[in-house]
Motif scaffolding. Structure first.
Motif, PDB file in Angstrom:
ATOM      1  N   ARG A 139      35.671  18.032  25.399  1.00 34.68           N
ATOM      2  CA  ARG A 139      35.240  18.771  26.089  1.00 34.68           C
ATOM      3  C   ARG A 139      34.946  18.819  26.569  1.00 34.68           C
ATOM      4  NH1 ARG A 139      28.824  17.210  26.755  1.00 34.68           N
ATOM      5  NH2 ARG A 139      29.243  15.642  25.952  1.00 34.68           N
ATOM      6  N   LEU A 140      35.645  17.719  28.052  1.00 34.15           N
ATOM      7  CA  LEU A 140      36.656  18.087  29.127  1.00 34.15           C
ATOM      8  C   LEU A 140      37.925  18.838  29.459  1.00 34.15           C
ATOM      9  CD1 LEU A 140      36.647  16.698  32.023  1.00 34.15           C
ATOM     10  CD2 LEU A 140      38.132  15.098  30.910  1.00 34.15           C
ATOM     11  N   ASP A 142      38.511  21.341  26.992  1.00 35.79           N
ATOM     12  CA  ASP A 142      37.972  23.036  27.073  1.00 35.79           C
ATOM     13  C   ASP A 142      37.800  23.106  28.364  1.00 35.79           C
ATOM     14  OD1 ASP A 142      37.795  22.475  24.094  1.00 35.79           O
ATOM     15  OD2 ASP A 142      36.294  22.395  24.149  1.00 35.79           O
ATOM     16  N   ARG A 143      36.908  22.699  29.502  1.00 36.66           N
ATOM     17  CA  ARG A 143      37.326  23.129  30.846  1.00 36.66           C
ATOM     18  C   ARG A 143      38.127  23.084  31.486  1.00 36.66           C
ATOM     19  NH1 ARG A 143      31.319  20.885  32.790  1.00 36.66           N
ATOM     20  NH2 ARG A 143      32.377  22.179  34.349  1.00 36.66           N
ATOM     21  N   SER A 146      39.376  26.424  29.978  1.00 39.76           N
ATOM     22  CA  SER A 146      39.039  27.360  30.830  1.00 39.76           C
ATOM     23  C   SER A 146      38.888  27.703  31.992  1.00 39.76           C
ATOM     24  CB  SER A 146      37.853  27.488  29.508  1.00 39.76           C
ATOM     25  OG  SER A 146      36.808  26.285  29.850  1.00 39.76           O
ATOM     26  N   GLU A 147      38.365  26.715  33.066  1.00 35.08           N
ATOM     27  CA  GLU A 147      38.242  27.153  34.351  1.00 35.08           C
ATOM     28  C   GLU A 147      39.265  27.086  35.163  1.00 35.08           C
ATOM     29  OE1 GLU A 147      35.844  23.981  35.932  1.00 35.08           O
ATOM     30  OE2 GLU A 147      33.948  24.053  33.984  1.00 35.08           O
ATOM     31  N   ILE A 165      33.445  16.276  36.197  1.00 35.54           N
ATOM     32  CA  ILE A 165      32.271  16.780  34.684  1.00 35.54           C
ATOM     33  C   ILE A 165      32.140  16.036  33.490  1.00 35.54           C
ATOM     34  CG2 ILE A 165      33.308  18.592  33.302  1.00 35.54           C
ATOM     35  CD1 ILE A 165      34.557  19.876  35.060  1.00 35.54           C
TER      36      ILE A 165
END
Length: 292
Positions: A139-140, A142-143, A146-147, A165
């Motif tokens: 998940r990290l 992915d962040r 995407s950010e 995060i």
């Protein structure tokens, strides 16, 4: 140094879920071919005949054997998928039941799987903690991808943001996290725990555009590993709203790490903090490193 994305690609099947049962693929058998002496007038067909018994050629046999092997593999793959579903469904129950077999049984029932599947995990509580760690890492990542906001931050701010995060993912489980640390510190689990934390630290440094390939590579990761561990422990005792004191503590530690006046002794303490964070209190280390 190899980039972590490449390492994950090569090691994914062995590392991603270390506690899930793995199955060895059994290669299909090769049928022994028969050597038949041919004459110019013989018609060579796709099949050989021996004593009036028709024998399939090797390509047909191999295809058939491969198909049978794939059929045997499918139930095993489906079983691994069920294990993953059970682990994912178990996480909401951790808040009440802890990192335990009871949480896994509750998760199995939620997804309509027999609770007996929990017996297939050799290290039940460790399987759940390690699955959570891997899930958080993904998940990290992915962040990170995407950010766009992260790309506009200077390296120190980017590192603080990414560590925050990641630790915020543990916030719902904060009351049960000491149990998770204890599980990670057990002799059978500590190797995987260190690998998972090393991968996390490496990903964060790469996101900060770090391309070091000398001794500095190890020093930076040792420092960040210590910062992560000390902040993780600080978070356990933080009663401020939304852990605001923890994030202030984190920002100060990252700022210190980017200060060129940091001493070798402080680096040594931070390295010790990584190990201490796995099995005991870091309060003494925090005091020695950051005493004003």
């Amino acid at each position: 140094m190899y980039r972590t994305a490449a390492k994950r690609l090569l090691l994914d099947t062995r590392h991603r879920f270390p506690n899930l049962q793995t199955f060895n693929h059994t290669p299909s058998r090769l049928l022994t071919s028969l050597n038949a002496q041919s004459t110019p007038n013989n018609n060579i067909n796709n099949n050989l005949k021996f004593n009036n018994v028709e024998i399939p050629n090797s390509s047909d046999s191999t295809s058939s054997s491969t198909a049978q092997s794939n059929e045997r593999q499918r139930p095993r793959i489906d079983y691994q998928v069920e294990q993953t579903r059970v682990l994912q469904a178990s996480l909401p129950h951790v808040i009440r039941l802890g990192w335990s077999e009871a949480a896994m049984i509750a998760g199995a029932r939620d997804v309509g799987v027999s609770p007996s599947i929990v017996g297939s995990f050799p290290r039940k509580d460790a399987a759940l903690v390690e699955f959570f760690m891997e899930d958080c890492l993904q998940r990290l990542i992915d962040r990170m991808d995407s950010e766009e906001e992260l790309q506009n931050l200077i390296p120190s701010q980017r590192i603080s943001k990414l560590v925050r995060i990641r630790l915020e993912m543990q916030a719902p489980y904060i009351l049960k996290w000491p149990q998770a640390l204890s599980i990670q510190a057990q002799p059978l689990n500590v190797r995987t725990s260190f690998k998972q934390r090393a991968m996390l630290v490496d990903e964060i440094w790469h996101a900060a555009a770090d391309e070091a390939s000398d001794i500095d590579w190890y020093v930076k990761r040792t420092i960040l590993g210590g910062i992560y561990s000390t902040t993780e422990i600080y978070m356990l005792t933080d009663s401020s709203p939304d852990f605001c004191d923890t994030w202030a503590f984190l920002d100060d530690r990252v700022k210190d790490a980017f200060d060129l006046k940091k001493t070798i002794q402080e680096v040594k303490y931070l390295a010790e903090a990584i190990g201490a964070g796995m099995g005991g209190s870091l309060q003494g280390f925090v005091g020695r490193i950051f005493r004003g």
